[in-house]
Motif scaffolding. Structure first.
Motif, PDB file in Angstrom:
ATOM      1  N   ASN A 146       0.827  -1.209   0.000  1.00 41.21           N
ATOM      2  CA  ASN A 146       0.000   0.000   0.000  1.00 41.21           C
ATOM      3  C   ASN A 146       0.858   1.253   0.000  1.00 41.21           C
ATOM      4  OD1 ASN A 146      -2.276  -1.579   0.063  1.00 41.21           O
ATOM      5  ND2 ASN A 146      -2.709  -1.254   2.227  1.00 41.21           N
ATOM      6  N   ASP A 147       1.969   1.201   0.701  1.00 41.68           N
ATOM      7  CA  ASP A 147       2.878   2.358   0.718  1.00 41.68           C
ATOM      8  C   ASP A 147       3.463   2.605  -0.669  1.00 41.68           C
ATOM      9  OD1 ASP A 147       2.544   2.978   3.414  1.00 41.68           O
ATOM     10  OD2 ASP A 147       4.145   1.630   4.054  1.00 41.68           O
TER      11      ASP A 147
ATOM     12  N   ALA B  20       0.738   4.294  -2.556  1.00 41.02           N
ATOM     13  CA  ALA B  20       0.550   5.661  -2.053  1.00 41.02           C
ATOM     14  C   ALA B  20       1.601   6.593  -2.652  1.00 41.02           C
ATOM     15  CB  ALA B  20       0.610   5.676  -0.535  1.00 41.02           C
TER      16      ALA B  20
ATOM     17  N   GLY C  67       0.721   9.475  -5.089  1.00 41.64           N
ATOM     18  CA  GLY C  67       1.113  10.769  -4.543  1.00 41.64           C
ATOM     19  C   GLY C  67       1.915  11.593  -5.531  1.00 41.64           C
TER      20      GLY C  67
ATOM     21  N   GLU D 155      -4.039  11.742  -3.225  1.00 38.20           N
ATOM     22  CA  GLU D 155      -3.739  11.376  -1.850  1.00 38.20           C
ATOM     23  C   GLU D 155      -4.355  10.027  -1.475  1.00 38.20           C
ATOM     24  OE1 GLU D 155      -4.426  13.050   2.724  1.00 38.20           O
ATOM     25  OE2 GLU D 155      -4.997  14.266   0.983  1.00 38.20           O
ATOM     26  N   THR D 156      -3.549   9.150  -0.917  1.00 36.63           N
ATOM     27  CA  THR D 156      -4.029   7.902  -0.336  1.00 36.63           C
ATOM     28  C   THR D 156      -2.981   7.429   0.663  1.00 36.63           C
ATOM     29  OG1 THR D 156      -5.049   5.754  -0.809  1.00 36.63           O
ATOM     30  CG2 THR D 156      -3.013   6.257  -1.979  1.00 36.63           C
ATOM     31  N   SER D 157      -3.292   6.374   1.391  1.00 38.92           N
ATOM     32  CA  SER D 157      -2.363   5.889   2.415  1.00 38.92           C
ATOM     33  C   SER D 157      -2.640   4.429   2.716  1.00 38.92           C
ATOM     34  CB  SER D 157      -2.532   6.706   3.707  1.00 38.92           C
ATOM     35  OG  SER D 157      -3.820   6.470   4.281  1.00 38.92           O
ATOM     36  N   ASP D 158      -1.711   3.800   3.380  1.00 34.75           N
ATOM     37  CA  ASP D 158      -1.881   2.407   3.796  1.00 34.75           C
ATOM     38  C   ASP D 158      -3.128   2.275   4.673  1.00 34.75           C
ATOM     39  OD1 ASP D 158      -1.029  -0.397   4.443  1.00 34.75           O
ATOM     40  OD2 ASP D 158      -0.804   0.461   6.427  1.00 34.75           O
ATOM     41  N   GLU D 159      -3.321   3.210   5.588  1.00 38.73           N
ATOM     42  CA  GLU D 159      -4.479   3.162   6.483  1.00 38.73           C
ATOM     43  C   GLU D 159      -5.789   3.290   5.707  1.00 38.73           C
ATOM     44  OE1 GLU D 159      -6.313   5.455  10.431  1.00 38.73           O
ATOM     45  OE2 GLU D 159      -4.663   6.346   9.281  1.00 38.73           O
ATOM     46  N   TRP D 160      -5.832   4.191   4.730  1.00 36.73           N
ATOM     47  CA  TRP D 160      -7.051   4.401   3.951  1.00 36.73           C
ATOM     48  C   TRP D 160      -7.429   3.135   3.195  1.00 36.73           C
ATOM     49  CZ3 TRP D 160      -8.862   4.316  -1.082  1.00 36.73           C
ATOM     50  CH2 TRP D 160     -10.044   5.029  -1.338  1.00 36.73           C
TER      51      TRP D 160
ATOM     52  N   ARG E 113      -8.056   6.127  -7.313  1.00 35.22           N
ATOM     53  CA  ARG E 113      -7.588   5.393  -6.130  1.00 35.22           C
ATOM     54  C   ARG E 113      -8.650   4.440  -5.580  1.00 35.22           C
ATOM     55  NH1 ARG E 113      -7.691   8.743  -0.429  1.00 35.22           N
ATOM     56  NH2 ARG E 113      -9.852   9.475  -0.528  1.00 35.22           N
TER      57      ARG E 113
END
Length: 326
Positions: A20-21, A24, A28, A33-38, A160
């Motif tokens: 996921n990173d 991201a 990015g 915008e996105t993230s491992d948590e999202w 995303r």
């Protein structure tokens, strides 16, 4: 009476693991915008694999097939029929079929039948049911059933909400004629009125539009999936005259951990009875069920005699379940 039984399983994942990173960072760089948590919160996915530029669906399928043949103790020449479930075939229009390409790459010269099956994420369930029918009708003794996908080729990396969900991979089983029941029950369904909520790229010159990438209406797919997966599993259980408590393992299509957990709960099954690979593989469409099956067989969770419920739901809209005794 002749029955069919899974006597060997195999799988393959491309070497490139994408976290996921990693995604991201890729998104990015485009200002998305996105993230491992999202991603993890919404899907349960933490990583997936992508095929190399020189790898096609047939290449992944051949690796998985060889593993399944070895586990079954069979040579490729002993296979009477190859069915490949895929939505990402090697050639546009699916000709030559990916199944024929796999046959050739396996070095088979016995003129066994070979064809592709198109039911997207339900493809493996549809293909397995077809193989079962061929065996029970006496038209085949050993059938190689493969789910293989390179979905990374049809993803829109500016979106995303979809590109983070899918991955590439292949899974395979050898289904053979036996005197004892293996496949216990099969139920298949389709409803074309939902065809617009999950679609692949359109053909060039398609009068209904020129879509270049996969499209999915996530909320609509989620709502339909949680409804039909419980229902079709119960239909298969009723056909086999078996209570849900007799299921040793549930292998749902690995698309979204919330959908999978919800299905298990509705069937009264504990989380410990569900095989989960979506966190490491993402949604590999037709490959997801056989891939998960092979992993659970090889790590010793699924043993001979266990009752396994396999179910999938995919674009079309299609869904189905196979209850099998290993």
């Amino acid at each position: 009476m002749t029955y069919s039984k899974i006597i060997g399983t195999g799988s393959y994942l491309p070497a490139q693991r994408v976290t996921n990173d990693d995604l991201a960072a890729r998104l990015g760089a485009k200002g998305i915008e996105t993230s491992d948590e999202w991603i993890t919160t919404r899907s349960g996915i933490t990583a997936r694999h992508y095929a190399a530029p020189d790898e096609n669906a047939s290449d992944l399928a051949v690796y998985a097939a060889r593993n399944a043949l070895e586990a079954a103790g069979l040579e490729a020449e002993q296979i009477d029929l190859i069915i490949v479930a895929t939505s990402t075939p090697d050639f546009f229009g699916s000709f030559p079929s990916t199944a024929c390409i796999v046959q050739n790459k396996l070095g088979m010269r016995n003129n066994s039948a070979a064809f592709d099956m198109g039911a997207v994420c339900s493809g493996f369930v549809y293909a397995l049911s077809t193989a079962d029918a061929f065996i029970k009708a006496g038209h085949a003794k050993n059938v190689l059933v493969i789910g293989t996908e390179v979905f990374s080729r049809i993803l829109d990396f500016d979106d995303r909400t979809t590109c983070v969900l899918f991955g590439d991979g292949a899974g395979a089983v050898v289904l053979s004629a036996t005197e004892e029941p293996g496949v216990l029950a099969i139920k298949l369904h389709a409803d074309g009125s939902y065809g617009d909520i999950l679609c692949g790229p359109s053909n060039p010159g398609n009068a209904s539009g020129n879509r270049k990438y996969l499209y999915m209406d996530g909320p609509a797919v989620f709502k339909l999936a949680v409804t039909v997966l419980e229902k079709v599993a119960n239909e298969a259980l009723a056909h086999a005259h078996m209570p849900a408590s007799d299921i040793d393992w549930l292998i749902p299509h690995q698309a979204n951990l919330r959908i999978m957990a919800g299905t298990a709960k509705k069937l009264g099954l504990s989380a410990e009875k569900m095989v989960v690979t979506v966190h490491e593989h993402g949604n590999t469409s037709a490959a997801s069920i056989p891939l998960a099956l092979d992993i659970a067989v090889r790590d010793g969770r699924i043993k001979p005699g266990h009752n396994v419920m396999m179910e999938g739901v995919g674009g079309g809209f299609t869904w189905g379940a196979v209850l099998a005794r290993m």
